[in-house]
Design a protein around this motif. Structure first.
Motif, short mmCIF file in Angstrom:
data_model
loop_
_atom_site.label_atom_id
_atom_site.label_comp_id
_atom_site.label_asym_id
_atom_site.label_seq_id
_atom_site.Cartn_x
_atom_site.Cartn_y
_atom_site.Cartn_z
N ASP A 401 0.86 -1.19 0.00
CA ASP A 401 0.00 0.00 0.00
C ASP A 401 0.89 1.25 0.00
N PRO A 402 0.80 2.09 -1.02
CA PRO A 402 1.70 3.25 -1.10
C PRO A 402 1.50 4.25 0.03
N ARG A 403 0.41 4.15 0.76
CA ARG A 403 0.18 5.07 1.87
C ARG A 403 0.86 4.60 3.16
N TYR A 404 1.23 3.32 3.19
CA TYR A 404 1.69 2.72 4.44
C TYR A 404 2.94 3.38 5.01
N ILE A 405 4.04 3.32 4.28
CA ILE A 405 5.31 3.83 4.81
C ILE A 405 5.25 5.34 5.08
N PRO A 406 4.71 6.17 4.17
CA PRO A 406 4.64 7.60 4.48
C PRO A 406 3.86 7.89 5.77
N SER A 414 6.98 12.37 14.32
CA SER A 414 6.33 13.30 15.24
C SER A 414 6.47 12.91 16.70
N SER A 415 7.09 11.75 16.96
CA SER A 415 7.27 11.30 18.34
C SER A 415 8.26 12.19 19.08
N THR A 416 8.03 12.36 20.37
CA THR A 416 8.96 13.15 21.19
C THR A 416 10.06 12.27 21.78
N ALA A 417 10.08 10.99 21.42
CA ALA A 417 11.13 10.07 21.86
C ALA A 417 11.78 9.44 20.63
N THR A 418 12.97 8.94 20.79
CA THR A 418 13.67 8.30 19.68
C THR A 418 12.92 7.05 19.25
N SER A 419 12.66 6.92 17.95
CA SER A 419 11.93 5.78 17.42
C SER A 419 12.69 5.15 16.27
N TYR A 420 12.30 3.92 15.93
CA TYR A 420 13.05 3.13 14.97
C TYR A 420 12.09 2.43 14.00
N ARG A 421 12.50 2.43 12.73
CA ARG A 421 11.78 1.63 11.73
C ARG A 421 12.78 0.67 11.11
N LEU A 422 12.50 -0.62 11.24
CA LEU A 422 13.40 -1.66 10.74
C LEU A 422 12.67 -2.47 9.68
N THR A 423 13.13 -2.37 8.45
CA THR A 423 12.58 -3.17 7.35
C THR A 423 13.44 -4.42 7.20
N ILE A 424 12.82 -5.58 7.36
CA ILE A 424 13.56 -6.84 7.39
C ILE A 424 13.51 -7.50 6.01
N PRO A 425 14.63 -7.65 5.34
CA PRO A 425 14.65 -8.33 4.04
C PRO A 425 14.14 -9.76 4.16
N GLY A 426 13.34 -10.17 3.21
CA GLY A 426 12.82 -11.53 3.22
C GLY A 426 11.59 -11.72 4.09
N ALA A 427 11.14 -10.66 4.77
CA ALA A 427 9.96 -10.78 5.62
C ALA A 427 8.70 -10.47 4.83
N ALA A 428 7.62 -11.16 5.19
CA ALA A 428 6.29 -10.86 4.68
C ALA A 428 5.41 -10.53 5.88
N HIS A 429 4.15 -10.20 5.61
CA HIS A 429 3.28 -9.76 6.70
C HIS A 429 3.13 -10.83 7.78
N LEU A 430 3.05 -12.10 7.38
CA LEU A 430 2.84 -13.17 8.36
C LEU A 430 4.14 -13.65 9.00
N THR A 431 5.27 -13.07 8.60
CA THR A 431 6.53 -13.40 9.26
C THR A 431 6.47 -13.05 10.74
N PHE A 432 5.67 -12.03 11.08
CA PHE A 432 5.70 -11.47 12.43
C PHE A 432 4.74 -12.16 13.39
N MET A 433 4.25 -13.34 13.02
CA MET A 433 3.44 -14.16 13.93
C MET A 433 3.85 -15.61 13.75
N ASP A 434 3.05 -16.54 14.25
CA ASP A 434 3.44 -17.95 14.22
C ASP A 434 3.27 -18.60 12.85
N GLY A 435 2.71 -17.87 11.89
CA GLY A 435 2.41 -18.44 10.58
C GLY A 435 3.51 -19.25 9.93
#
Length: 496
Positions: A401-406, A414-435
């Protein structure tokens, strides 16, 4: 390769062959079926012995499997053996009756043998594609216990029903550091407190994504590493708390491997079922609540619906934190009383659960950190977040979705604390659960990291973030995270 996993039928430990994801009995049945077909092509002196041995192994394996439960993946194996059986036994029976043995010409027998072998081979392929999940070994110092609680918010009406007296109820599963259980203790069932609940949830999850239920019948057979109602680990310390909201249609158990790994490192993980949103929620009175959240196909309407559902989830998360705080202080009687440190709390979620975690942190400053596992930030983007955020995202493709990353970047900047975005090569949406543990290893579905590496990457990155933000562990967090993918760091005020 052999791997030890708890046997679902009786809690004992048995062996499975991880390459094929088949039990020894299933493997013996497979060998017997193949030997039955191959016997036709052996020298005449060896055929009778091989045929008799193959039939004996096959029959004994099938008898035992019938007692413990035959998986659907074994049906093509048995079908191939059934087709080959008459042709294998016929020469032996004719010889015993004194009649001359008859064998088909090789050019007639070869296509039939190949067809049988092909049918039999479908079994291990299916077992590999849809296995009984084998949960990764825990790397922390603690054993893990688990328990399930159900809480009703008397101040919040249930918006998914028309009953004015209905109040919002949530089911929460807790994973926590525990004392080591005696050898042979039965491990917790995956997906539910009982086999019935596990099968109900498995069927609902399959129906939610449009799969036939039999394809995931291995899920209720699985056992995890935790023990239900195990004694809490001693030592007098209090453990930081991590709340988790699953993806749309997901259930509290969808990230069990991740939750158990965190608990083994000294965290208490509280994962929520969101009734009428989760695919199926089994209440303590036996009722099952199925999802009512259905997309319309219209992007603008669906955005509004998703924002509303996210708001309900965010309120659920805040309510559960209140209950956990009461539990920790002894206002709610529970074995975990006195063991929770609700002054150190992270809110996390996958997909829509990640969006709910971001909204909950905006509204409730008791949350000290946020983890968004590939979740589109639905809902309002203000006020600014005051907590550090770790956003893990799948590999970005033309189909994303082209709206997602922006939108995600705007939230982090806009966070007042240090934040991180990590894009993991080889990952898909279901990588982040038990799928990845139980779905076919199709890269577009579960990514290309594999069944071992997927849970490792998600656990390692989130543990590094939690240790830094909740435990103030020294070290360069950015350096640790960057080893796993493409890292962007957003320091406070970087958008100003």
């Amino acid at each position: 390769m052999w791997h030890r996993v708890p046997r679902p039928e009786d809690g004992r430990v048995t062996e499975i062959i991880t390459g094929l994801y088949m039990s020894p009995l299933e493997f013996l049945a497979l060998v017997g079926a193949v030997a039955l077909v191959v016997a036709r092509w052996l020298p005449p002196s060896a055929r009778p012995r091989v045929t008799i041995a193959a039939v004996a192994v096959l029959v004994l394996s099938v008898i035992v499997l019938s007692v413990v439960g035959i998986r659907w993946q074994m049906l093509p194996v048995l079908a191939g053996a059934a087709v080959a059986l008459p042709f294998a036994l016929s020469p032996l029976l004719r010889r015993r009756t004194g009649r001359p043995a008859w064998r088909a010409r090789w050019w007639l027998a070869l296509p039939g043998s190949l067809a049988c072998v092909g049918l039999i081979a479908t079994g291990p392929v299916a077992a590999w594609a849809f296995p009984v999940p084998a949960f990764p070994e825990l790397s922390g110092n603690f054993s893990v216990g688990t328990r399930v609680v159900q809480w009703t918010d008397p101040h919040r009406p249930e918006t998914f029903t028309t009953d004015p007296h209905d109040r919002r109820t949530v089911v929460v599963q807790l994973w926590y550091p525990a004392r080591k259980s005696p050898a042979g203790t039965q491990r917790a069932q995956y997906l539910g407190r009982t086999e019935h609940e596990a099968r109900t949830v498995a069927d609902a999850l399959a129906d939610y994504v449009g799969l036939p239920g039999f394809l995931v019948d291995g899920l209720p057979r699985a056992r995890t590493h935790s023990v239900f109602n195990a004694s809490v680990a001693g030592g007098g310390g209090r453990f930081p708390v991590v709340l988790f909201s699953p993806g749309s249609g997901g259930t509290r158990t969808q990230n069990t491997a991740w939750a158990e790994e965190l608990a083994s490192h000294g965290y208490v993980v509280a994962a929520l079922d969101h009734p009428y949103d989760s695919a199926a929620v089994v209440l303590t009175d036996g009722r099952t609540i199925h999802t009512k959240t259905v997309s319309t196909g219209d992007r603008d309407k669906d955005d509004k619906l998703a924002a509303a559902w996210t708001a309900v989830r965010a309120a659920d998360l805040s309510f559960v934190l209140t209950q956990l705080d009461r539990l920790g202080r002894g206002e709610i009687t529970d074995p975990l009383t006195g063991h929770l440190d609700t002054s150190r709390v992270a809110v996390t979620g996958h997909s829509m659960g990640g969006a709910a975690a971001l909204q909950a942190a905006r509204q409730d400053h008791r949350f000290d950190a946020v983890i968004d596992l590939d979740g589109y930030p639905h809902g309002p983007t203000s006020p600014s977040l005051d907590q550090p955020v770790l956003a893990l995202t799948q590999a970005i493709t033309p189909g994303t979705d082209p709206r997602y990353i922006p939108r995600l970047v705007k939230t982090l900047k806009s966070s007042t604390a240090t934040s991180y975005r990590l894009t993991i090569p080889g990952a898909a949406h279901l990588t982040f659960m038990d799928g990845p543990l139980y779905l076919p290893p199709v890269p577009s579905m579960v990514g290309s990291l594999g069944r071992t590496e997927s849970p490792h990457v998600v656990a390692a990155t989130t543990l590094a973030f939690l240790d830094t933000t909740l435990r103030h562990k020294p070290g360069d967090l950015a350096d640790v995270l960057s080893a796993y993918g493409d890292l962007s760091v957003y320091p406070p005020g970087n958008s100003r």
